[in-house]
Design an enzyme around this catalytic site. Sequence first.
Site, mmCIF file in Angstrom:
data_model
loop_
_atom_site.group_PDB
_atom_site.id
_atom_site.type_symbol
_atom_site.label_atom_id
_atom_site.label_comp_id
_atom_site.label_asym_id
_atom_site.label_seq_id
_atom_site.Cartn_x
_atom_site.Cartn_y
_atom_site.Cartn_z
ATOM 1 N N GLU A 253 -3.083 -29.467 -32.425
ATOM 2 C CA GLU A 253 -1.836 -30.199 -32.251
ATOM 3 C C GLU A 253 -1.112 -29.887 -30.948
ATOM 4 O OE1 GLU A 253 -1.014 -28.073 -35.935
ATOM 5 O OE2 GLU A 253 1.067 -28.150 -35.332
ATOM 6 N N SER A 254 -1.485 -28.809 -30.297
ATOM 7 C CA SER A 254 -0.870 -28.511 -29.005
ATOM 8 C C SER A 254 -1.308 -29.516 -27.941
ATOM 9 C CB SER A 254 -1.242 -27.094 -28.575
ATOM 10 O OG SER A 254 -2.643 -26.946 -28.550
#
Lengths: 303, 303, 243, 243
Positions: free
Chosen positions: C42-43
């Site tokens: 998700e980064s």
Amino acid sequence: MPKLRSLRDAVAEEVEDGMSVFMGAALESLIPFAAGYEIIRQRKRGLTLMTTISDMQFDQLIGAGCAAKVCGAWVGNVAAGLGHNYRRAVERQEPGPLAVENHSNFSMALGLKAAAMGVPYLPTRTLMGSDFREEDAFAGVVCPFTGESLLAVRAVQPDVAILHVQRADAEGNAHVWGNLGVTQDAAMAAQKVVLTCEEIVPHEVILSDPNRTLVPGFLVAAVCCVPLGSHPSPTQGYSRRDDRFYFDYHAQSRERAGFDEWLDQWVLGVDGPDGYLERLGSERVADLEPDGNHMAAPVSYGM
Amino acid sequence: MPKLRSLRDAVAEEVEDGMSVFMGAALESLIPFAAGYEIIRQRKRGLTLMTTISDMQFDQLIGAGCAAKVCGAWVGNVAAGLGHNYRRAVERQEPGPLAVENHSNFSMALGLKAAAMGVPYLPTRTLMGSDFREEDAFAGVVCPFTGESLLAVRAVQPDVAILHVQRADAEGNAHVWGNLGVTQDAAMAAQKVVLTCEEIVPHEVILSDPNRTLVPGFLVAAVCCVPLGSHPSPTQGYSRRDDRFYFDYHAQSRERAGFDEWLDQWVLGVDGPDGYLERLGSERVADLEPDGNHMAAPVSYGM
Amino acid sequence: MVIAAAREIRDGERVFVGMRLPLLGFAVAKELHAPNAIGIFESGVVRDWPALEPIFTMSDPPNVAGALFCCGLIEVMSLLQSGRVEMGFIGGAEVDRHGNLNTHWVGDDGRRLRLPGSGGAADIATLAGRCVIIMNHERRRFVPRVRYITSPGYGDGAGWREQRGLAGGGPSRTISSLGIFSFDPATREMQIESYHPGVTVEEIREETDWPLSLAPDVTQTPAPSREELLAVRKYDPDGVWTS
Amino acid sequence: MVIAAAREIRDGERVFVGMRLPLLGFAVAKELHAPNAIGIFESGVVRDWPALEPIFTMSDPPNVAGALFCCGLIEVMSLLQSGRVEMGFIGGAEVDRHGNLNTHWVGDDGRRLRLPGSGGAADIATLAGRCVIIMNHERRRFVPRVRYITSPGYGDGAGWREQRGLAGGGPSRTISSLGIFSFDPATREMQIESYHPGVTVEEIREETDWPLSLAPDVTQTPAPSREELLAVRKYDPDGVWTS
């Protein structure tokens, strides 16, 4: 006022008590820890700290009494566990009360994106079943084309976004690469941007690769040259993650007294970013050096 | 089916009559002209052509009878003026009727972004006073937080986006740089992506600089190696703009008969991309060579 | 648990990996049965092979160098929201009989205890094609009803997700330190699918704060194969996650 | 017209430049009185100095090499929509007394003639801090009321923009081949501010299809200075745009 300033001057002049400050935009990397330490040293008060995942930086600022509110998706210590100061503040109002506005990573990113785009909200399908969709940052909306129920996320516009980047010129034009998270959205959403960077480079270096530019310098209020300014978080190409620092902090901050000692050792008793590097010691700094065999393939902007 | 295919096979297998096809995502650069020529040669029919600014590519496809509808912000010949085939189609149904859905550049970008994000619309402040805000792609909405009136732009999801890029690997992982327009939004919005590229490179070249990647290859259905595949539009680092080609086309296509001649000369009477380069001639091809003294500053992903 | 997580990843799938055990599970799956799986973080990182060195967070440089695609968080979440991510791993401090997770607040001796919050877990739980829950199995963590829904499972049972318009499919399995659990298609209630070697159904029920039912054909979790153990050792040589 | 366009750009402003004459006007302004102006191009380019060679479109490689920032169209339009762009140049086939522009359809001997469409002009007209309109001055182009509003000016007069919620300020001036025009603050109607050297007010009125009023202190447009002419020659050595 020149944009290129010492970290001390930039924090003194750009961060005011009561402001909302976005940090930790790249999640667990590029966290502007040095700027956070400076905020603690200058005893800023009443800040609203904004983030996606703050890792342990917000725990430090909360413990030091700088924060009145946290607005974000996650506050703790990613590798080591819970944030002890965060718990003490929320559960026991120690060192003071702390308001919390809950987001998810995506909803915070959408809030920033809305502000960056200049609209008051963006619609999403996320969080439809989460209890925190009841928070004030969210509201139900209906698509005028399909009739679907969606969630509106209110725009999030921080007063200032503090971001650590690899390189910047004296006008605040910056190159950033690797793990980005919401870095660009935060820079475009904020009223103003304060950059810390590993190195100051000539303007021509930035112009050589405009696709790598974070945002144009006219959005940037101050730029500070702070090598290892993200320590203990990593900066791709410049510094590894100092995992041990996180575990040590977690152990030391378990009790308030231990945290106070930690604060003296690493922040209050330290003379700015240079003093911090001295305290780290040359051996530890050398250990943070990345291995350099990962160069980007050449790119020509030939015309 | 392997992703790496000839342009002929890729167009034959991925573009079907009646589909919506997005092209011209980088505005006046990186236009996939070679793919457009192949669509004309294969006599595809009933396409909905989607774009921001198409420059003269859509005029060619319309004149060749491939299009039933245009959905975009601008159709013409940017340097030379109006699109004669576009006018003949809209004003006189020649060679056939053509429906038009009007967008602005920003509203089209927002429609793509909505599809890319997986939401049915996005809100905006643009077009509030334009007559084409009455089109079906737009509807009024009210912000649930501020009560402001905004415009909702309906999601635009093309069946296929055809994009020209600098380099890609055999799996469709691509690097693109320079002028981008809505390239990434179109790639993420479309049901599938067809790439033409200047060169096929090893997978490792793509992995060396992941911030330069357009979209992950799993969104890409086909990748075709077509050097100068954007001619006469430019590809940064690989090819200059061939301005004369636009003026010549504009003059030749003023009357239908002249356009038919142009079509025979440059498309129907040409044996694919290689034949096209032969017809251009080695001297003209050499003139398109960019000057190479604009290399991006080195970047390390050292860890 | 790492090996059980690996087995949940099918070849060619796009997987929201997250951190800790699933990260290792992704590496093991790539090594064995799912060489074409894609890991999404998700980064803003998409990888087609595991991180180059052992890491503590998804943003660590070895998880970025050699990635396929580095972009913004919005872009990977957009892939998720537009239905292009088949699976995601999530966890929490509490899980309940319908697979809802809580990472905001729990009670501890009558006192409220503040936890870190959602991160991206609520997004994955809402939007991924299916989710796999990974938890340490303790009675205080396996509760009849979570106090707060951070990451929604099936809410209060069948139909709840559909009624609220959740786009993703919901949890397909829970992997705990004691066994593997599926969700009854009719009631959307967690049920024992298999117990890990050396664990009994009774032990699992003892560590669960509601009367757990059995899936049809409940069985023992297949023991790790030699190949699976070798793959785990390869990616976790020091036993940081699997000792 | 190029020099008049250049004079509209103030130092330090962010300007949506567009193509053709304004492109050259931006270069001249940077050279003379506005060295800190920033040029923004809707294709996703932000520059702090003019293109490195003469160009025909904003996407041409000399307008990209040496840029400050290359991004998506969404990002530059977001700067516009969030109120961070002070000025933009726009044009059209028709303009009317309230500064509305039409680039969709015009009539030609009773027949409708299809024009290219908005491009980004409608966005700039709606959202920029202020707009400057650039037009060739012909009677068939300066009409009382455009047939179709592509790029909104002041609609039907004072209050129209505010009522419809337009975020930008609207047109501040029109630069034509015959003169320079402002908009009466009370009526939002176009009025003659100055006539170019060699042109009379009567000629302008003859080429305008409504009774044009005069601004207070109407005067002759200052002739190009030597510096201005030199700067134009520097950036348009072959006279492509200014011959």
